[in-house]
Design a protein around this motif. Sequence first.
Motif, PDB file in Angstrom:
ATOM      1  N   UNK A 192       6.881  -6.552  34.147  1.00  0.00           N
ATOM      2  CA  UNK A 192       7.020  -6.232  32.720  1.00  0.00           C
ATOM      3  C   UNK A 192       8.299  -5.444  32.467  1.00  0.00           C
ATOM      4  N   UNK A 193       8.606  -4.510  33.359  1.00  0.00           N
ATOM      5  CA  UNK A 193       9.837  -3.716  33.213  1.00  0.00           C
ATOM      6  C   UNK A 193      11.066  -4.607  33.248  1.00  0.00           C
ATOM      7  N   UNK A 194      11.082  -5.558  34.162  1.00  0.00           N
ATOM      8  CA  UNK A 194      12.217  -6.467  34.290  1.00  0.00           C
ATOM      9  C   UNK A 194      12.366  -7.348  33.055  1.00  0.00           C
ATOM     10  N   UNK A 195      11.235  -7.830  32.528  1.00  0.00           N
ATOM     11  CA  UNK A 195      11.266  -8.662  31.324  1.00  0.00           C
ATOM     12  C   UNK A 195      11.832  -7.888  30.144  1.00  0.00           C
ATOM     13  N   UNK A 246      10.844   1.193  26.535  1.00  0.00           N
ATOM     14  CA  UNK A 246       9.618   0.559  27.025  1.00  0.00           C
ATOM     15  C   UNK A 246       9.809   0.115  28.477  1.00  0.00           C
ATOM     16  N   UNK A 247      10.948  -0.516  28.758  1.00  0.00           N
ATOM     17  CA  UNK A 247      11.250  -0.944  30.119  1.00  0.00           C
ATOM     18  C   UNK A 247      11.349   0.254  31.063  1.00  0.00           C
ATOM     19  N   UNK A 248      11.974   1.310  30.592  1.00  0.00           N
ATOM     20  CA  UNK A 248      12.155   2.499  31.418  1.00  0.00           C
ATOM     21  C   UNK A 248      10.820   3.130  31.806  1.00  0.00           C
ATOM     22  N   UNK A 249       9.874   3.177  30.871  1.00  0.00           N
ATOM     23  CA  UNK A 249       8.547   3.714  31.180  1.00  0.00           C
ATOM     24  C   UNK A 249       7.848   2.877  32.243  1.00  0.00           C
ATOM     25  N   UNK A 250       7.979   1.561  32.119  1.00  0.00           N
ATOM     26  CA  UNK A 250       7.359   0.670  33.099  1.00  0.00           C
ATOM     27  C   UNK A 250       7.999   0.852  34.478  1.00  0.00           C
ATOM     28  N   UNK A 251       9.323   0.977  34.494  1.00  0.00           N
ATOM     29  CA  UNK A 251      10.011   1.149  35.766  1.00  0.00           C
ATOM     30  C   UNK A 251       9.634   2.489  36.406  1.00  0.00           C
ATOM     31  N   UNK A 253       0.892 -15.380  37.334  1.00  0.00           N
ATOM     32  CA  UNK A 253       1.285 -16.466  36.425  1.00  0.00           C
ATOM     33  C   UNK A 253       1.595 -15.926  35.032  1.00  0.00           C
ATOM     34  N   UNK A 254       0.744 -15.023  34.553  1.00  0.00           N
ATOM     35  CA  UNK A 254       0.954 -14.452  33.217  1.00  0.00           C
ATOM     36  C   UNK A 254       2.257 -13.666  33.157  1.00  0.00           C
ATOM     37  N   UNK A 255       2.508 -12.834  34.173  1.00  0.00           N
ATOM     38  CA  UNK A 255       3.725 -12.024  34.208  1.00  0.00           C
ATOM     39  C   UNK A 255       4.959 -12.892  34.353  1.00  0.00           C
ATOM     40  N   UNK A 256       4.918 -13.862  35.245  1.00  0.00           N
ATOM     41  CA  UNK A 256       6.094 -14.691  35.482  1.00  0.00           C
ATOM     42  C   UNK A 256       6.380 -15.619  34.310  1.00  0.00           C
ATOM     43  N   UNK A 257       5.337 -15.966  33.551  1.00  0.00           N
ATOM     44  CA  UNK A 257       5.549 -16.740  32.327  1.00  0.00           C
ATOM     45  C   UNK A 257       6.310 -15.906  31.306  1.00  0.00           C
ATOM     46  N   UNK A 258       5.936 -14.636  31.179  1.00  0.00           N
ATOM     47  CA  UNK A 258       6.651 -13.732  30.273  1.00  0.00           C
ATOM     48  C   UNK A 258       8.091 -13.557  30.732  1.00  0.00           C
ATOM     49  N   UNK A 259       8.276 -13.396  32.032  1.00  0.00           N
ATOM     50  CA  UNK A 259       9.628 -13.204  32.565  1.00  0.00           C
ATOM     51  C   UNK A 259      10.511 -14.427  32.306  1.00  0.00           C
ATOM     52  N   UNK A 260       9.891 -15.605  32.220  1.00  0.00           N
ATOM     53  CA  UNK A 260      10.647 -16.828  32.019  1.00  0.00           C
ATOM     54  C   UNK A 260      10.927 -17.169  30.568  1.00  0.00           C
ATOM     55  N   UNK A 261      10.396 -16.389  29.631  1.00  0.00           N
ATOM     56  CA  UNK A 261      10.626 -16.659  28.206  1.00  0.00           C
ATOM     57  C   UNK A 261      12.097 -16.442  27.854  1.00  0.00           C
ATOM     58  N   UNK A 262      12.656 -17.323  27.065  1.00  0.00           N
ATOM     59  CA  UNK A 262      14.040 -17.183  26.630  1.00  0.00           C
ATOM     60  C   UNK A 262      14.146 -16.432  25.305  1.00  0.00           C
ATOM     61  N   UNK A 263      13.035 -16.239  24.633  1.00  0.00           N
ATOM     62  CA  UNK A 263      12.993 -15.522  23.355  1.00  0.00           C
ATOM     63  C   UNK A 263      12.670 -14.054  23.643  1.00  0.00           C
ATOM     64  N   UNK A 295       6.613  -9.027  22.475  1.00  0.00           N
ATOM     65  CA  UNK A 295       5.325  -9.285  21.842  1.00  0.00           C
ATOM     66  C   UNK A 295       4.250  -9.565  22.890  1.00  0.00           C
ATOM     67  N   UNK A 296       4.550 -10.457  23.825  1.00  0.00           N
ATOM     68  CA  UNK A 296       3.558 -10.866  24.822  1.00  0.00           C
ATOM     69  C   UNK A 296       3.094  -9.696  25.676  1.00  0.00           C
ATOM     70  N   UNK A 297       4.011  -8.798  26.006  1.00  0.00           N
ATOM     71  CA  UNK A 297       3.649  -7.652  26.847  1.00  0.00           C
ATOM     72  C   UNK A 297       2.777  -6.658  26.086  1.00  0.00           C
ATOM     73  N   UNK A 298       3.237  -6.201  24.927  1.00  0.00           N
ATOM     74  CA  UNK A 298       2.550  -5.102  24.243  1.00  0.00           C
ATOM     75  C   UNK A 298       1.391  -5.526  23.348  1.00  0.00           C
ATOM     76  N   UNK A 299       1.464  -6.707  22.774  1.00  0.00           N
ATOM     77  CA  UNK A 299       0.405  -7.146  21.874  1.00  0.00           C
ATOM     78  C   UNK A 299      -0.702  -7.877  22.613  1.00  0.00           C
ATOM     79  N   UNK A 300      -0.356  -8.561  23.712  1.00  0.00           N
ATOM     80  CA  UNK A 300      -1.337  -9.414  24.389  1.00  0.00           C
ATOM     81  C   UNK A 300      -1.693  -8.932  25.792  1.00  0.00           C
ATOM     82  N   UNK A 301      -0.710  -8.881  26.699  1.00  0.00           N
ATOM     83  CA  UNK A 301      -1.030  -8.608  28.107  1.00  0.00           C
ATOM     84  C   UNK A 301      -1.544  -7.191  28.324  1.00  0.00           C
ATOM     85  N   UNK A 302      -0.917  -6.220  27.704  1.00  0.00           N
ATOM     86  CA  UNK A 302      -1.318  -4.831  27.924  1.00  0.00           C
ATOM     87  C   UNK A 302      -2.770  -4.541  27.533  1.00  0.00           C
TER      88      UNK A 302
END
Length: 353
Positions: free
Chosen positions: A146-149, A169-174, A214-224, A230-237
Amino acid sequence: MVATSSSVGSGAAGAASFIGSTSRRYNYFEPRGKRATHYEDVTVDVQPDPERYLIQDWIIEFEGGKGGGAYQKDNTAALSSNWHAFRAPDQEWERTHFQRQSKIETMVQNVISNARKAGAHKAFDKAWLTILQKHLGAWKHAEFGMATSLMQAQRYGYTQMINNATLTNSSYKMRLTQDITLYLAEIGMDIEGWNDELGKQTWLEDPIWQPAREAIETIMGCEDYLEQYFAINIVFEPLVGELVRSGFFMQAAAANNDFITPPVISAAEADYERNLANTVDLIYLLANDETHADHNRKLFRSWIARHGALAEKAANALQPVWSQPHSKPVSFQDVKEVSRERLAQILAELGLN
């Protein structure tokens, strides 16, 4: 607030007329409240925008880019009448962010150091030691993903306010990834037979963790970039992150004589509340945009469907983890219901349920 160009000279960096152009108060933007906050003073329009002040295009460009400057509105499929309307509710900028991170790190290191001196790990249930190595060790890889995404996503935000919120947000995850890594390594020095590689092996090979991968790597692969945010904070978290952190480790640890793990990861729950508030504020603005609301709502619902299915699959696959400790203070079904209610609450606030 559209800038009106004056004479355009070769190489001119910007001499546009805008709100506050003639003001001796340097009131070049519209604050959200009566007066600009310190956060707004150091964040708003730090990243120049040719639609507001510059008389030429973006002043930054990268080799191999698509042209038209470093920032493109089509970096996300979401549309906005005014991207600059967003202000992060946590009002965090560089100085306040580093201060908060420093305080958290000091607390975490004190907890670990004092616990080691007291030999607290000796009271850990034996089965719990294996759980920490395997499952807490695996979870740090989810946090790192998530941090990398988010680190990638913050590069493409159209305003400094959006980029700041995404980067903190990324910094907190890292930081949490680092905290877990150091925590497991330090207590492992006092425990015979401890295996620092077991977490990575579990993340890569254990069947119950593969849907989460799979869920994390799908997020990492998003180009948007906004889809990643959105996917991290609204859905996965809410469906997986809180389920694992507060639904398992923070509740099961003490019951298995582990009073170190909860404070190590507890800051992550406060981090998420801040990150969620920022995300909800931004998505709410877009979902209620005066021009593009319908388009954005349709887009957001497609993201919920895509990432929600993956997160639900990931959560269900993790159910066996709840049966592994000797002491089981909470059932998987109970915490799973809490996570579903949490998601429903978030979507209701956004009008997307």
